[in-house]
Design an enzyme around this catalytic site. Structure first.
Site, PDB file in Angstrom:
ATOM      1  N   GLY A 120       0.819  -1.214   0.000  1.00  0.00           N
ATOM      2  CA  GLY A 120       0.000   0.000   0.000  1.00  0.00           C
ATOM      3  C   GLY A 120       0.848   1.258   0.000  1.00  0.00           C
ATOM      4  CG  ASP A 121       0.636   3.717   2.413  1.00  0.00           C
ATOM      5  OD1 ASP A 121      -0.526   4.150   2.322  1.00  0.00           O
ATOM      6  OD2 ASP A 121       1.062   3.101   3.401  1.00  0.00           O
ATOM      7  CB  ALA A 171       2.347   7.538  -5.024  1.00  0.00           C
ATOM      8  CE  LYS A 172      -3.153   1.820  -4.162  1.00  0.00           C
ATOM      9  NZ  LYS A 172      -2.157   1.746  -3.100  1.00  0.00           N
ATOM     10  N   GLY A 173      -2.902   7.174  -6.015  1.00  0.00           N
ATOM     11  CA  GLY A 173      -3.816   8.305  -6.212  1.00  0.00           C
ATOM     12  C   GLY A 173      -3.290   9.266  -7.256  1.00  0.00           C
ATOM     13  N   GLY A 193      -5.895   5.904   2.076  1.00  0.00           N
ATOM     14  CA  GLY A 193      -5.729   7.352   2.045  1.00  0.00           C
ATOM     15  C   GLY A 193      -5.003   7.694   0.758  1.00  0.00           C
ATOM     16  CG  HIS A 194      -6.109   6.585  -2.711  1.00  0.00           C
ATOM     17  ND1 HIS A 194      -6.973   5.902  -3.523  1.00  0.00           N
ATOM     18  CD2 HIS A 194      -5.413   5.632  -2.042  1.00  0.00           C
ATOM     19  CE1 HIS A 194      -6.804   4.601  -3.357  1.00  0.00           C
ATOM     20  NE2 HIS A 194      -5.870   4.415  -2.457  1.00  0.00           N
ATOM     21  CD  GLN A 238      -6.737  -1.078   1.418  1.00  0.00           C
ATOM     22  OE1 GLN A 238      -7.481  -1.724   0.722  1.00  0.00           O
ATOM     23  NE2 GLN A 238      -7.110   0.048   1.987  1.00  0.00           N
ATOM     24  CB  THR A 258      -2.751   9.316   3.783  1.00  0.00           C
ATOM     25  OG1 THR A 258      -1.611   9.178   2.962  1.00  0.00           O
ATOM     26  CG2 THR A 258      -3.596  10.469   3.299  1.00  0.00           C
ATOM     27  CB  THR A 259      -5.633   6.494   6.884  1.00  0.00           C
ATOM     28  OG1 THR A 259      -5.945   6.520   5.500  1.00  0.00           O
ATOM     29  CG2 THR A 259      -6.886   6.173   7.668  1.00  0.00           C
TER      30      THR A 259
HETATM   31  P1  IMP Z   1      -7.053  -2.773   8.014  1.00  0.00           P
HETATM   32  O1  IMP Z   1      -7.238  -2.728   6.533  1.00  0.00           O
HETATM   33  O2  IMP Z   1      -7.373  -1.475   8.695  1.00  0.00           O
HETATM   34  O3  IMP Z   1      -7.753  -3.935   8.640  1.00  0.00           O
HETATM   35  O4  IMP Z   1      -5.491  -3.000   8.314  1.00  0.00           O
HETATM   36  C1  IMP Z   1      -4.833  -4.226   7.991  1.00  0.00           C
HETATM   37  C2  IMP Z   1      -3.403  -3.965   7.557  1.00  0.00           C
HETATM   38  O5  IMP Z   1      -3.406  -3.311   6.315  1.00  0.00           O
HETATM   39  C3  IMP Z   1      -2.614  -3.052   8.509  1.00  0.00           C
HETATM   40  O6  IMP Z   1      -1.261  -3.453   8.482  1.00  0.00           O
HETATM   41  C4  IMP Z   1      -2.747  -1.690   7.872  1.00  0.00           C
HETATM   42  O7  IMP Z   1      -1.687  -0.825   8.229  1.00  0.00           O
HETATM   43  C5  IMP Z   1      -2.692  -2.076   6.397  1.00  0.00           C
HETATM   44  N1  IMP Z   1      -3.392  -1.116   5.541  1.00  0.00           N
HETATM   45  C6  IMP Z   1      -4.713  -0.991   5.361  1.00  0.00           C
HETATM   46  N2  IMP Z   1      -4.992  -0.026   4.488  1.00  0.00           N
HETATM   47  C7  IMP Z   1      -3.813   0.461   4.084  1.00  0.00           C
HETATM   48  C8  IMP Z   1      -3.443   1.474   3.140  1.00  0.00           C
HETATM   49  O8  IMP Z   1      -4.268   2.109   2.478  1.00  0.00           O
HETATM   50  N3  IMP Z   1      -2.099   1.684   3.013  1.00  0.00           N
HETATM   51  C9  IMP Z   1      -1.173   0.968   3.682  1.00  0.00           C
HETATM   52  N4  IMP Z   1      -1.473   0.016   4.557  1.00  0.00           N
HETATM   53  C10 IMP Z   1      -2.787  -0.240   4.758  1.00  0.00           C
END
Ligand code: IMP
Length: 431
Positions: free
Chosen positions: A12-13, A15-17, A40-41, A229, A304-305
């Site tokens: 995740g993160d 920079a897809k946004g 969080g985009h 993600q 971001t979130t």
């Molecule tokens: P959940 O999606 O909130 O249940 O989190 C599960 C795992 O996914 C955790 O390690 C979070 O930090 C990670 N995660 C969820 N959404 C993102 C995202 O948008 N970017 C990066 N990591 C994410």
């Protein structure tokens, strides 16, 4: 029929946004198909910074219709804040946003459950979720009996349904919640009032998006699917159990959005030129040292979130080769190349060693992934500010060598290189 999807190839993160925002002018419809307010985009347009959680980044293109499909879990309060914030900045939302009535709704008890359960890891380490209630909401979706979908907010039995769910949740959670106050999370009347209010405001956006997309495909519209993600967080194919609760690799596009897989004819895989991870779980190339801190500082690697500092490390070609194949990637976008520009030397993980044997596949069990030793290649840094570079030919020779090596190791071409957060700071390699 033309469907392109953008998938994160790491945790995740990536920079897809930014990428989706750049591409949207080529598409009539932008589709979000998984996840929820955990994403969080960030999109930077000139001096303006937009942070989106549910709404596709295509909303910044006034000509694109943005569709949030059944695979997404929606927090109504958060999405309303996004809508309000965009509207106050004169972004056209009313005509350009559709929310599926089949999408599931994150309710206060989901957030309470996330808090209660993430603190009770069975295997020693917490998943480190974003605490947005994502896992519990998907769990109720799969369990079916206690689930609420967006369309339910408008049904005559909504209040009854909430009352029944709350009474069962109270019994289920009472043991876990000994020291926690669940009175707000389980107050059926006030939740119903609150959610009916959200429903009133969201109603103009709610529709059955599935036939809308199927009609769009029949009419040969161009669709862009925006991943959230990253593929290593995929519930089935990622680093389980340190994953999110939906299919965040390319395999999730059809199920989450309700379009047949054959409608996607191009997959763009997005990766950072290094690696980051937020939350728990193994991360073979992590640099929990001054190298990692330098990357964090240079790349401003904070969530971001949640604002959490991201764990940082070197590019892992074993992991990205795996996710690029899994997601059917045609070509890659390599982001944050400007961050690497300031490092004296750069490493790429080209293989792992497990129990003394060299392997080049990504292990299926986290215990094995925890034990692997990365095998690195070291590359010289280029020490040139690349933020103003706009063509591949103008990149320093060492940066080009790095990109070529990444492409070779992953087995997919690098088609796009990002050298800064702005739309203009993008190199289309073959143009
Ligand atoms: P959940 O999606 O909130 O249940 O989190 C599960 C795992 O996914 C955790 O390690 C979070 O930090 C990670 N995660 C969820 N959404 C993102 C995202 O948008 N970017 C990066 N990591 C994410």
């Amino acid at each position: 029929m033309s469907g392109t999807c953008v998938i994160g190839l790491q945790w995740g993160d990536e920079a897809k946004g930014k990428l989706v925002d750049l591409l949207t002018t080529q598409f009539e419809i932008v589709v979000r198909f998984l996840g929820g307010a955990n994403a969080g985009h960030t999109v930077v347009v000139g001096d303006e910074v937009y942070k989106l959680h549910h709404i596709p980044s295509g909303i910044l293109n006034p000509k694109a219709v943005n569709v949030v499909t059944p695979g997404v879990v929606i927090n109504p309060a958060t999405i309303l804040k996004e809508i309000d914030s965009l509207t106050s900045r004169n972004i056209k939302v009313a005509e350009n946003l559709m929310l599926s009535d089949r999408a599931h709704v994150v309710c206060p008890w989901h957030i309470a459950e996330d808090r209660l359960m993430d603190g009770e890891p069975v295997s020693g380490e917490s998943i480190g979720t974003t605490l947005r209630g994502i896992g519990p909401c998907y769990r109720d979706k799969v369990g079916r009996s206690f689930a609420i979908r967006l369309g339910d907010l408008f049904r005559p039995d909504f209040r009854d349904k909430v009352a029944k769910i709350v009474s069962i949740k109270r019994r289920l959670l009472s043991g876990l919640a000994e020291n926690s106050d669940l009175s707000d999370a389980l107050n059926a009347d006030s939740i119903c009032d609150e959610y009916e209010g959200y429903g009133e405001r969201l109603k103009p956006y709610v529709a059955d998006t599935t036939p809308f997309l199927l009609d769009a495909i029949d009419a040969d519209k161009r669709l862009l699917f925006e991943g959230a993600q990253g593929a290593l967080l995929d519930i089935d194919h990622g680093t389980f159990p340190f994953v999110t609760s939906s299919n965040s690799s390319g395999v999730g596009v059809a199920a989450g959005s309700g379009v047949p897989p054959r409608c996607v004819d191009r997959v763009i895989g997005v990766a950072k030129s290094y690696t980051t991870r937020v939350g728990g779980g193994p991360f073979p190339t992590e640099q929990d040292n001054e190298h990692g801190q330098r990357i964090r500082d240079l790349g401003n690697e904070y969530g971001t979130t949640t604002g959490r500092p991201r764990r940082c490390g070197w590019f892992d070609a074993v992991a990205v080769r795996y996710t690029a194949r899994l997601s059917g990637v045609d070509g890659m976008a390599l982001m944050m190349m400007d961050v690497l520009s300031q490092l004296p030397e750069i490493k790429i993980c080209i293989a792992y060693e497990l129990d003394g044997k060299r392997i080049d596949h990504f292990p299926s069990h986290v215990d094995d992934l925890r034990r692997v030793e990365p095998v690195y290649e070291t590359w010289p840094g280029w020490n040139v500010d690349v933020t103003g570079v706009r063509t591949y030919a103008d990149l320093p020779a060492d940066a080009r060598k790095y990109l070529d090596r990444v492409a070779e190791l992953v087995g997919r071409p690098v088609d796009i290189v990002s050298v800064g957060p702005d739309r203009e700071q993008t190199i289309f390699v073959n143009e």
